[in-house]
Write a protein that holds these residues in place. Structure first.
Motif, PDB file in Angstrom:
ATOM      1  N   SER A 127       0.732  -1.056   0.096  1.00 58.25           N
ATOM      2  CA  SER A 127       0.084   0.027   0.095  1.00 58.25           C
ATOM      3  C   SER A 127       0.707   1.087  -0.180  1.00 58.25           C
ATOM      4  O   SER A 127       0.460   2.151  -0.781  1.00 58.25           O
ATOM      5  CB  SER A 127      -1.015  -0.003   1.223  1.00 58.25           C
ATOM      6  OG  SER A 127      -1.839   1.045   1.166  1.00 58.25           O
ATOM      7  N   PHE A 128       2.006   1.257   0.810  1.00 57.50           N
ATOM      8  CA  PHE A 128       2.821   2.327   0.805  1.00 57.50           C
ATOM      9  C   PHE A 128       3.605   2.352  -0.631  1.00 57.50           C
ATOM     10  O   PHE A 128       3.590   3.678  -0.984  1.00 57.50           O
ATOM     11  CB  PHE A 128       3.952   2.222   1.906  1.00 57.50           C
ATOM     12  CG  PHE A 128       5.052   2.788   1.676  1.00 57.50           C
ATOM     13  CD1 PHE A 128       5.182   4.264   1.845  1.00 57.50           C
ATOM     14  CD2 PHE A 128       6.423   2.288   1.130  1.00 57.50           C
ATOM     15  CE1 PHE A 128       6.393   5.145   1.585  1.00 57.50           C
ATOM     16  CE2 PHE A 128       7.514   3.230   1.121  1.00 57.50           C
ATOM     17  CZ  PHE A 128       7.458   4.395   1.193  1.00 57.50           C
ATOM     18  N   LEU A 129       3.967   1.337  -1.426  1.00 58.76           N
ATOM     19  CA  LEU A 129       4.503   1.608  -2.288  1.00 58.76           C
ATOM     20  C   LEU A 129       3.454   2.077  -3.492  1.00 58.76           C
ATOM     21  O   LEU A 129       4.097   2.915  -4.518  1.00 58.76           O
ATOM     22  CB  LEU A 129       4.992   0.224  -2.982  1.00 58.76           C
ATOM     23  CG  LEU A 129       6.339  -0.207  -2.081  1.00 58.76           C
ATOM     24  CD1 LEU A 129       6.619  -1.710  -2.695  1.00 58.76           C
ATOM     25  CD2 LEU A 129       7.488   0.726  -2.015  1.00 58.76           C
TER      26      LEU A 129
ATOM     27  N   LEU B 185       3.434   6.206  15.267  1.00 61.69           N
ATOM     28  CA  LEU B 185       2.617   7.555  14.892  1.00 61.69           C
ATOM     29  C   LEU B 185       1.136   7.429  15.060  1.00 61.69           C
ATOM     30  O   LEU B 185       0.721   8.085  15.261  1.00 61.69           O
ATOM     31  CB  LEU B 185       3.304   8.224  13.613  1.00 61.69           C
ATOM     32  CG  LEU B 185       4.664   8.509  13.558  1.00 61.69           C
ATOM     33  CD1 LEU B 185       5.165   8.815  12.196  1.00 61.69           C
ATOM     34  CD2 LEU B 185       4.967   9.713  14.246  1.00 61.69           C
ATOM     35  N   PHE B 186       0.951   6.319  14.169  1.00 58.62           N
ATOM     36  CA  PHE B 186      -0.647   5.725  14.120  1.00 58.62           C
ATOM     37  C   PHE B 186      -1.104   5.881  15.768  1.00 58.62           C
ATOM     38  O   PHE B 186      -2.174   6.281  15.823  1.00 58.62           O
ATOM     39  CB  PHE B 186      -0.811   4.721  13.558  1.00 58.62           C
ATOM     40  CG  PHE B 186      -2.042   4.140  12.998  1.00 58.62           C
ATOM     41  CD1 PHE B 186      -2.871   4.329  12.046  1.00 58.62           C
ATOM     42  CD2 PHE B 186      -2.779   3.465  14.276  1.00 58.62           C
ATOM     43  CE1 PHE B 186      -4.255   3.941  12.075  1.00 58.62           C
ATOM     44  CE2 PHE B 186      -4.098   2.970  14.216  1.00 58.62           C
ATOM     45  CZ  PHE B 186      -4.752   3.271  13.111  1.00 58.62           C
ATOM     46  N   ASN B 187      -0.528   5.092  16.531  1.00 57.64           N
ATOM     47  CA  ASN B 187      -1.119   4.875  18.039  1.00 57.64           C
ATOM     48  C   ASN B 187      -1.045   6.230  18.758  1.00 57.64           C
ATOM     49  O   ASN B 187      -2.002   6.385  19.310  1.00 57.64           O
ATOM     50  CB  ASN B 187      -0.129   3.755  18.566  1.00 57.64           C
ATOM     51  CG  ASN B 187      -0.304   2.294  18.287  1.00 57.64           C
ATOM     52  OD1 ASN B 187      -1.377   2.143  17.860  1.00 57.64           O
ATOM     53  ND2 ASN B 187       0.629   1.559  18.640  1.00 57.64           N
ATOM     54  N   ASN B 188      -0.207   6.940  18.550  1.00 57.33           N
ATOM     55  CA  ASN B 188      -0.225   8.284  19.100  1.00 57.33           C
ATOM     56  C   ASN B 188      -1.278   9.181  18.742  1.00 57.33           C
ATOM     57  O   ASN B 188      -1.869   9.629  19.550  1.00 57.33           O
ATOM     58  CB  ASN B 188       1.212   9.089  18.792  1.00 57.33           C
ATOM     59  CG  ASN B 188       1.179  10.288  19.670  1.00 57.33           C
ATOM     60  OD1 ASN B 188       0.871  11.190  19.034  1.00 57.33           O
ATOM     61  ND2 ASN B 188       1.489  10.381  20.914  1.00 57.33           N
ATOM     62  N   ARG B 189      -1.605   9.166  17.275  1.00 54.44           N
ATOM     63  CA  ARG B 189      -2.658   9.905  16.795  1.00 54.44           C
ATOM     64  C   ARG B 189      -4.007   9.578  17.083  1.00 54.44           C
ATOM     65  O   ARG B 189      -4.981  10.206  17.316  1.00 54.44           O
ATOM     66  CB  ARG B 189      -2.471  10.075  15.381  1.00 54.44           C
ATOM     67  CG  ARG B 189      -3.456  10.996  14.518  1.00 54.44           C
ATOM     68  CD  ARG B 189      -3.148  12.559  14.783  1.00 54.44           C
ATOM     69  NE  ARG B 189      -4.397  13.243  14.275  1.00 54.44           N
ATOM     70  CZ  ARG B 189      -4.236  13.657  13.133  1.00 54.44           C
ATOM     71  NH1 ARG B 189      -3.059  13.514  12.373  1.00 54.44           N
ATOM     72  NH2 ARG B 189      -5.227  14.596  12.518  1.00 54.44           N
TER      73      ARG B 189
ATOM     74  N   ILE C  15      -4.616   2.046   5.024  1.00 53.14           N
ATOM     75  CA  ILE C  15      -4.173   3.478   4.041  1.00 53.14           C
ATOM     76  C   ILE C  15      -3.383   4.415   4.956  1.00 53.14           C
ATOM     77  O   ILE C  15      -2.596   5.112   4.567  1.00 53.14           O
ATOM     78  CB  ILE C  15      -5.618   3.961   3.513  1.00 53.14           C
ATOM     79  CG1 ILE C  15      -6.111   3.264   2.468  1.00 53.14           C
ATOM     80  CG2 ILE C  15      -5.296   5.631   3.158  1.00 53.14           C
ATOM     81  CD1 ILE C  15      -7.523   3.563   2.140  1.00 53.14           C
ATOM     82  N   LEU C  16      -4.009   4.650   6.335  1.00 59.36           N
ATOM     83  CA  LEU C  16      -3.391   5.312   7.182  1.00 59.36           C
ATOM     84  C   LEU C  16      -2.113   5.159   7.410  1.00 59.36           C
ATOM     85  O   LEU C  16      -0.975   5.977   7.577  1.00 59.36           O
ATOM     86  CB  LEU C  16      -4.182   5.574   8.484  1.00 59.36           C
ATOM     87  CG  LEU C  16      -3.951   6.795   9.107  1.00 59.36           C
ATOM     88  CD1 LEU C  16      -4.141   8.013   8.437  1.00 59.36           C
ATOM     89  CD2 LEU C  16      -5.241   6.672  10.313  1.00 59.36           C
TER      90      LEU C  16
ATOM     91  N   TYR D 249       1.360   7.246   6.822  1.00 60.11           N
ATOM     92  CA  TYR D 249       2.428   7.431   7.616  1.00 60.11           C
ATOM     93  C   TYR D 249       3.722   7.247   7.277  1.00 60.11           C
ATOM     94  O   TYR D 249       4.703   7.975   7.596  1.00 60.11           O
ATOM     95  CB  TYR D 249       2.127   6.892   9.120  1.00 60.11           C
ATOM     96  CG  TYR D 249       1.073   8.125  10.019  1.00 60.11           C
ATOM     97  CD1 TYR D 249       1.529   9.160  10.462  1.00 60.11           C
ATOM     98  CD2 TYR D 249      -0.105   7.511  10.229  1.00 60.11           C
ATOM     99  CE1 TYR D 249       0.927   9.962  11.374  1.00 60.11           C
ATOM    100  CE2 TYR D 249      -1.005   8.495  11.057  1.00 60.11           C
ATOM    101  CZ  TYR D 249      -0.379   9.633  11.536  1.00 60.11           C
ATOM    102  OH  TYR D 249      -1.226  10.571  12.308  1.00 60.11           O
ATOM    103  N   ILE D 250       3.878   6.057   6.676  1.00 65.65           N
ATOM    104  CA  ILE D 250       5.313   5.708   5.951  1.00 65.65           C
ATOM    105  C   ILE D 250       5.730   7.012   5.111  1.00 65.65           C
ATOM    106  O   ILE D 250       6.798   7.331   5.093  1.00 65.65           O
ATOM    107  CB  ILE D 250       5.305   4.413   5.777  1.00 65.65           C
ATOM    108  CG1 ILE D 250       5.064   3.492   6.639  1.00 65.65           C
ATOM    109  CG2 ILE D 250       6.547   4.074   4.840  1.00 65.65           C
ATOM    110  CD1 ILE D 250       4.717   1.835   5.993  1.00 65.65           C
ATOM    111  N   LYS D 251       4.799   7.312   4.228  1.00 64.48           N
ATOM    112  CA  LYS D 251       5.106   8.319   3.345  1.00 64.48           C
ATOM    113  C   LYS D 251       5.630   9.385   3.862  1.00 64.48           C
ATOM    114  O   LYS D 251       6.560  10.294   3.453  1.00 64.48           O
ATOM    115  CB  LYS D 251       3.877   8.335   2.268  1.00 64.48           C
ATOM    116  CG  LYS D 251       4.261   9.366   1.154  1.00 64.48           C
ATOM    117  CD  LYS D 251       2.845   9.569   0.262  1.00 64.48           C
ATOM    118  CE  LYS D 251       3.162  10.587  -0.668  1.00 64.48           C
ATOM    119  NZ  LYS D 251       2.046  10.636  -1.678  1.00 64.48           N
TER     120      LYS D 251
END
Length: 130
Positions: A10-12, A38-42, A66-67, A71-73
Motif C-alpha cells: 500500500s505504501f509503494l 505515529l498511528f497509535n499516538n494520533r 491506508i493510514l 504515515y510511512i510516506k
C-alpha cells in the motif's frame, strides 16, 4: 490484522520513487513499527507489531491500512527534506540560493500536503453517529 506485506504494498502504491530512495528491505519492519507508533499516538490505539508473524495486531480494515501507508510516506518525505537540507545547505551559495530555496519549499509543501491528507483520511474514517 494487517500483514507487513500489505502495508508495504500500500505504501509503494502511494509513494512512487526510485528504488534507491526506498529503505533497505531489512529496515521494512522498523519503518512499519515507526509508522505504527505515529498511528497509535494520533489515534490513541494500542496496536503492536509482531515481527515473528510479520503482522500488526490490533488493526484491520482499509482505513487503517491506508493510514499506516501514508504515515510511512510522511516519514519518508520528512527524511528526504532533512537529507536535502543537510546535503545542500553548505553549498547553497554555490548552487544558487534561489534553486535551493525553491527545492526546499517544494519539499516543505509535500510534507504539509501529506499531513493534510492524513487529517482528511482520519476525518473520512470517523463514524457518524447522527
Amino acid at each position: 490484522m494487517l500483514s507487513y506485506d500489505n502495508i508495504w504494498e500500500s505504501f509503494l502504491e502511494n509513494y512512487e520513487v526510485e528504488d534507491v530512495d526506498l529503505p533497505h528491505p531489512d529496515r521494512i519492519p522498523s519503518v512499519i513499527q515507526n509508522a505504527l507508533r505515529l498511528f497509535n499516538n494520533r489515534m490513541r490505539t494500542k496496536a503492536i507489531c509482531n515481527n515473528a508473524s510479520e503482522m500488526v495486531e490490533g488493526l484491520s480494515g482499509e482505513d487503517d491500512l491506508i493510514l499506516l501507508a501514508h504515515y510511512i510516506k510522511l516519514v519518508q518525505l520528512i527524511n528526504s527534506k532533512v537529507f536535502y537540507e543537510k546535503l545542500y545547505n553548505p553549498f547553497a551559495a554555490d548552487v544558487g540560493v534561489r534553486n535551493f530555496k525553491t527545492q526546499l519549499d517544494s519539499l516543505n509543501n509535500s510534507v504539509k500536503e501529506q499531513e493534510k491528507l492524513i487529517d482528511e483520511i482520519i476525518f473520512n474514517a470517523m463514524e457518524d453517529f447522527i
